[in-house]
Design a protein around this motif. Structure first.
Motif, PDB file in Angstrom:
ATOM      1  N   LEU A   1       0.576 -16.589   0.374  1.00 14.39           N
ATOM      2  CA  LEU A   1       1.848 -15.985  -0.021  1.00 14.39           C
ATOM      3  C   LEU A   1       2.926 -17.038  -0.265  1.00 14.39           C
ATOM      4  N   VAL A   2       2.877 -18.130   0.516  1.00 13.92           N
ATOM      5  CA  VAL A   2       3.825 -19.225   0.278  1.00 13.92           C
ATOM      6  C   VAL A   2       3.646 -19.770  -1.130  1.00 13.92           C
ATOM      7  N   VAL A   3       2.383 -20.046  -1.512  1.00 13.90           N
ATOM      8  CA  VAL A   3       2.102 -20.587  -2.846  1.00 13.90           C
ATOM      9  C   VAL A   3       2.541 -19.607  -3.922  1.00 13.90           C
ATOM     10  N   LEU A   4       2.235 -18.316  -3.764  1.00 10.92           N
ATOM     11  CA  LEU A   4       2.610 -17.322  -4.772  1.00 10.92           C
ATOM     12  C   LEU A   4       4.127 -17.231  -4.913  1.00 10.92           C
ATOM     13  N   ARG A   5       4.832 -17.308  -3.796  1.00  7.48           N
ATOM     14  CA  ARG A   5       6.286 -17.202  -3.885  1.00  7.48           C
ATOM     15  C   ARG A   5       6.905 -18.439  -4.526  1.00  7.48           C
ATOM     16  N   LEU A   6       6.355 -19.613  -4.218  1.00 10.06           N
ATOM     17  CA  LEU A   6       6.850 -20.820  -4.861  1.00 10.06           C
ATOM     18  C   LEU A   6       6.612 -20.780  -6.366  1.00 10.06           C
ATOM     19  N   LEU A   7       5.454 -20.289  -6.767  1.00  9.94           N
ATOM     20  CA  LEU A   7       5.158 -20.168  -8.205  1.00  9.94           C
ATOM     21  C   LEU A   7       6.115 -19.184  -8.875  1.00  9.94           C
ATOM     22  N   ARG A   8       6.423 -18.074  -8.221  1.00  9.49           N
ATOM     23  CA  ARG A   8       7.351 -17.099  -8.816  1.00  9.49           C
ATOM     24  C   ARG A   8       8.754 -17.695  -8.943  1.00  9.49           C
ATOM     25  N   ARG A   9       9.157 -18.492  -7.950  1.00  8.05           N
ATOM     26  CA  ARG A   9      10.478 -19.112  -8.033  1.00  8.05           C
ATOM     27  C   ARG A   9      10.587 -20.038  -9.233  1.00  8.05           C
ATOM     28  N   ARG A  10       9.466 -20.702  -9.562  1.00  8.76           N
ATOM     29  CA  ARG A  10       9.504 -21.663 -10.663  1.00  8.76           C
ATOM     30  C   ARG A  10       9.292 -21.018 -12.019  1.00  8.76           C
ATOM     31  N   PHE A  11       8.378 -20.002 -12.083  1.00 11.74           N
ATOM     32  CA  PHE A  11       7.947 -19.497 -13.387  1.00 11.74           C
ATOM     33  C   PHE A  11       8.175 -18.004 -13.588  1.00 11.74           C
ATOM     34  N   GLY A  12       8.783 -17.334 -12.614  1.00 12.45           N
ATOM     35  CA  GLY A  12       8.988 -15.894 -12.754  1.00 12.45           C
ATOM     36  C   GLY A  12       7.735 -15.120 -12.361  1.00 12.45           C
ATOM     37  N   GLU A  13       7.648 -13.880 -12.838  1.00 14.94           N
ATOM     38  CA  GLU A  13       6.507 -13.018 -12.491  1.00 14.94           C
ATOM     39  C   GLU A  13       5.199 -13.624 -12.980  1.00 14.94           C
ATOM     40  N   LEU A  14       4.163 -13.513 -12.161  1.00 17.87           N
ATOM     41  CA  LEU A  14       2.860 -14.088 -12.492  1.00 17.87           C
ATOM     42  C   LEU A  14       1.951 -13.036 -13.102  1.00 17.87           C
ATOM     43  N   PRO A  15       1.087 -13.425 -14.041  1.00 17.40           N
ATOM     44  CA  PRO A  15       0.087 -12.483 -14.555  1.00 17.40           C
ATOM     45  C   PRO A  15      -0.786 -11.978 -13.412  1.00 17.40           C
ATOM     46  N   ALA A  16      -1.152 -10.717 -13.490  1.00 14.74           N
ATOM     47  CA  ALA A  16      -1.932 -10.116 -12.406  1.00 14.74           C
ATOM     48  C   ALA A  16      -3.232 -10.864 -12.161  1.00 14.74           C
ATOM     49  N   GLY A  17      -3.891 -11.286 -13.236  1.00 14.03           N
ATOM     50  CA  GLY A  17      -5.148 -12.012 -13.092  1.00 14.03           C
ATOM     51  C   GLY A  17      -4.981 -13.328 -12.366  1.00 14.03           C
ATOM     52  N   LEU A  18      -3.873 -14.022 -12.629  1.00 15.03           N
ATOM     53  CA  LEU A  18      -3.625 -15.304 -11.971  1.00 15.03           C
ATOM     54  C   LEU A  18      -3.391 -15.091 -10.483  1.00 15.03           C
ATOM     55  N   GLU A  19      -2.583 -14.100 -10.147  1.00 19.27           N
ATOM     56  CA  GLU A  19      -2.302 -13.840  -8.740  1.00 19.27           C
ATOM     57  C   GLU A  19      -3.581 -13.516  -7.988  1.00 19.27           C
ATOM     58  N   GLU A  20      -4.449 -12.737  -8.595  1.00 23.11           N
ATOM     59  CA  GLU A  20      -5.701 -12.357  -7.937  1.00 23.11           C
ATOM     60  C   GLU A  20      -6.587 -13.578  -7.715  1.00 23.11           C
ATOM     61  N   ARG A  21      -6.655 -14.476  -8.717  1.00 26.52           N
ATOM     62  CA  ARG A  21      -7.483 -15.683  -8.568  1.00 26.52           C
ATOM     63  C   ARG A  21      -6.986 -16.538  -7.407  1.00 26.52           C
ATOM     64  N   ILE A  22      -5.664 -16.635  -7.281  1.00 20.26           N
ATOM     65  CA  ILE A  22      -5.104 -17.448  -6.194  1.00 20.26           C
ATOM     66  C   ILE A  22      -5.406 -16.821  -4.844  1.00 20.26           C
ATOM     67  N   ARG A  23      -5.353 -15.502  -4.782  1.00 23.26           N
ATOM     68  CA  ARG A  23      -5.627 -14.821  -3.513  1.00 23.26           C
ATOM     69  C   ARG A  23      -7.079 -15.012  -3.068  1.00 23.26           C
ATOM     70  N   GLN A  24      -7.975 -15.315  -4.007  1.00 16.20           N
ATOM     71  CA  GLN A  24      -9.384 -15.490  -3.678  1.00 16.20           C
ATOM     72  C   GLN A  24      -9.733 -16.915  -3.259  1.00 16.20           C
ATOM     73  N   LEU A  25      -8.781 -17.843  -3.376  1.00 17.67           N
ATOM     74  CA  LEU A  25      -9.072 -19.249  -3.066  1.00 17.67           C
ATOM     75  C   LEU A  25      -9.286 -19.456  -1.570  1.00 17.67           C
ATOM     76  N   PRO A  26     -10.202 -20.341  -1.188  1.00 18.14           N
ATOM     77  CA  PRO A  26     -10.346 -20.700   0.234  1.00 18.14           C
ATOM     78  C   PRO A  26      -9.141 -21.505   0.690  1.00 18.14           C
ATOM     79  N   VAL A  27      -8.980 -21.646   1.994  1.00 15.56           N
ATOM     80  CA  VAL A  27      -7.767 -22.227   2.544  1.00 15.56           C
ATOM     81  C   VAL A  27      -7.560 -23.667   2.090  1.00 15.56           C
ATOM     82  N   HIS A  28      -8.648 -24.476   1.958  1.00 17.87           N
ATOM     83  CA  HIS A  28      -8.456 -25.871   1.577  1.00 17.87           C
ATOM     84  C   HIS A  28      -7.930 -25.987   0.143  1.00 17.87           C
ATOM     85  N   GLN A  29      -8.328 -25.038  -0.752  1.00 20.33           N
ATOM     86  CA  GLN A  29      -7.824 -25.062  -2.118  1.00 20.33           C
ATOM     87  C   GLN A  29      -6.381 -24.565  -2.194  1.00 20.33           C
ATOM     88  N   ILE A  30      -6.032 -23.617  -1.331  1.00 20.62           N
ATOM     89  CA  ILE A  30      -4.645 -23.160  -1.270  1.00 20.62           C
ATOM     90  C   ILE A  30      -3.730 -24.310  -0.889  1.00 20.62           C
TER      91      ILE A  30
END
Length: 297
Positions: A244-273
């Motif tokens: 959620l930290v990464v998603l919020r930082l991305l939204r602050r920089r680029f606005g709303e994220l495409p749904a597909g991108l958000e889902e891909r990020i949510r599936q990442l393992p912790v080391h990739q996050i």
């Protein structure tokens, strides 16, 4: 922000600046302070307090607009301070910083003896030297008084000097350069200024700006997921918080994220996050986020 407050930030972060300005070795233990003289409406914004009563107290004032009663006020403040705090020093000196000689008041009477004495040092910033030759802390003073058109190139020069010279507390210099440029370019964000000046990701991460923003986002997110952390288990909850930290930082920089991108990020393992959290500092658009995800194993 008033320009003189930039000078006082510089003095507070790097107190040796005053003594460099006077061409003197920096004594140890001095504290920069703003002192309210409670018996009156006077307030001295710049006081360098000696570490013990045997030292010299320095009064410093930044004066950018001509005021033909300036010395009357300045010396009144100084002498009231000397009366109230006589037990804290053995001698005193005063420094006034002007952008140029035309900013100084016209008549010194009846204070001419004091103005021309060894106790008062008048500094004219347009006469102290070039950006290339001055120590970095004094060059920052020059940057504060530059025209808007000249400032970006000068700021980049000073930013480069923080990388190539042996600079004490380079993160403070970076923060001050950024603040000075923001003062001129109010339409830019702090992050945009940092990027304009060419600071690297590692340099960005050492600034108070990065620490404050990242800490702020982390606190916001963890406040939201704290209950879920308790319910889901510590490791799973912490991983969700980092995502959620990464998603919020991305939204602050680029606005709303495409749904597909958000889902891909949510599936990442912790080391990739964790890796993405650092990498996104270098991204300038969402295409770079997609490219990073494609390259990541």
């Amino acid at each position: 922000m008033r320009r003189d407050s930039l000078f006082y930030q510089l003095f507070a972060q790097l107190p040796q600046t005053l003594f460099d300005l006077l061409g003197r070795d920096t004594p140890q233990g001095y504290r920069f302070d703003s002192v309210e003289l409670k018996q009156t409406a006077f307030r001295i914004d710049g006081v360098f307090v000696p570490p013990d009563p045997s030292g010299t107290v320095y009064f410093c004032e930044v004066q950018f607009q001509r005021d033909n009663t300036f010395y009357e006020r300045f010396f009144a403040e100084i002498f009231l301070y000397l009366r109230l705090y006589r037990h804290t020093f053995s001698d005193w000196q005063a420094v006034v910083i002007y952008p140029h000689r035309q900013a100084e008041q016209v008549s010194f009477e009846p204070y001419e003896v004091l103005v021309n004495s060894h106790r008062l040092h008048r500094v004219y910033l347009n006469e102290i030297g070039s950006l290339e030759a001055l120590p970095l802390n004094l060059a920052l003073m020059q940057l504060m008084v530059m025209a808007e058109a000249e400032m970006p190139a000068a700021a980049r020069l000073l930013a480069e000097r923080t990388r190539t010279e042996a600079v004490p507390r380079p993160e403070v210099i970076i923060e001050l350069i950024t603040t000075i440029v923001l003062y001129k370019f109010t339409e830019l964000s702090r992050e945009e200024v940092l990027r304009m000046l060419g600071f690297t990701t590692e340099e960005l991460k050492r600034t108070r700006f990065y620490r404050d923003v990242y800490a702020e986002v982390r606190e916001e997110v963890y406040a939201e997921v704290r209950e879920e952390v308790l319910q889901q288990g510590l490791q799973q909850g912490l991983q969700q918080g980092e995502t959620l930290v990464v998603l919020r930082l991305l939204r602050r920089r680029f606005g709303e994220l495409p749904a597909g991108l958000e889902e891909r990020i949510r599936q990442l393992p912790v080391h990739q996050i964790e890796a993405l959290a650092e990498a996104l500092l270098d991204f300038t658009d969402l295409e770079q986020v997609f490219a990073w995800l494609e390259r990541s194993p």
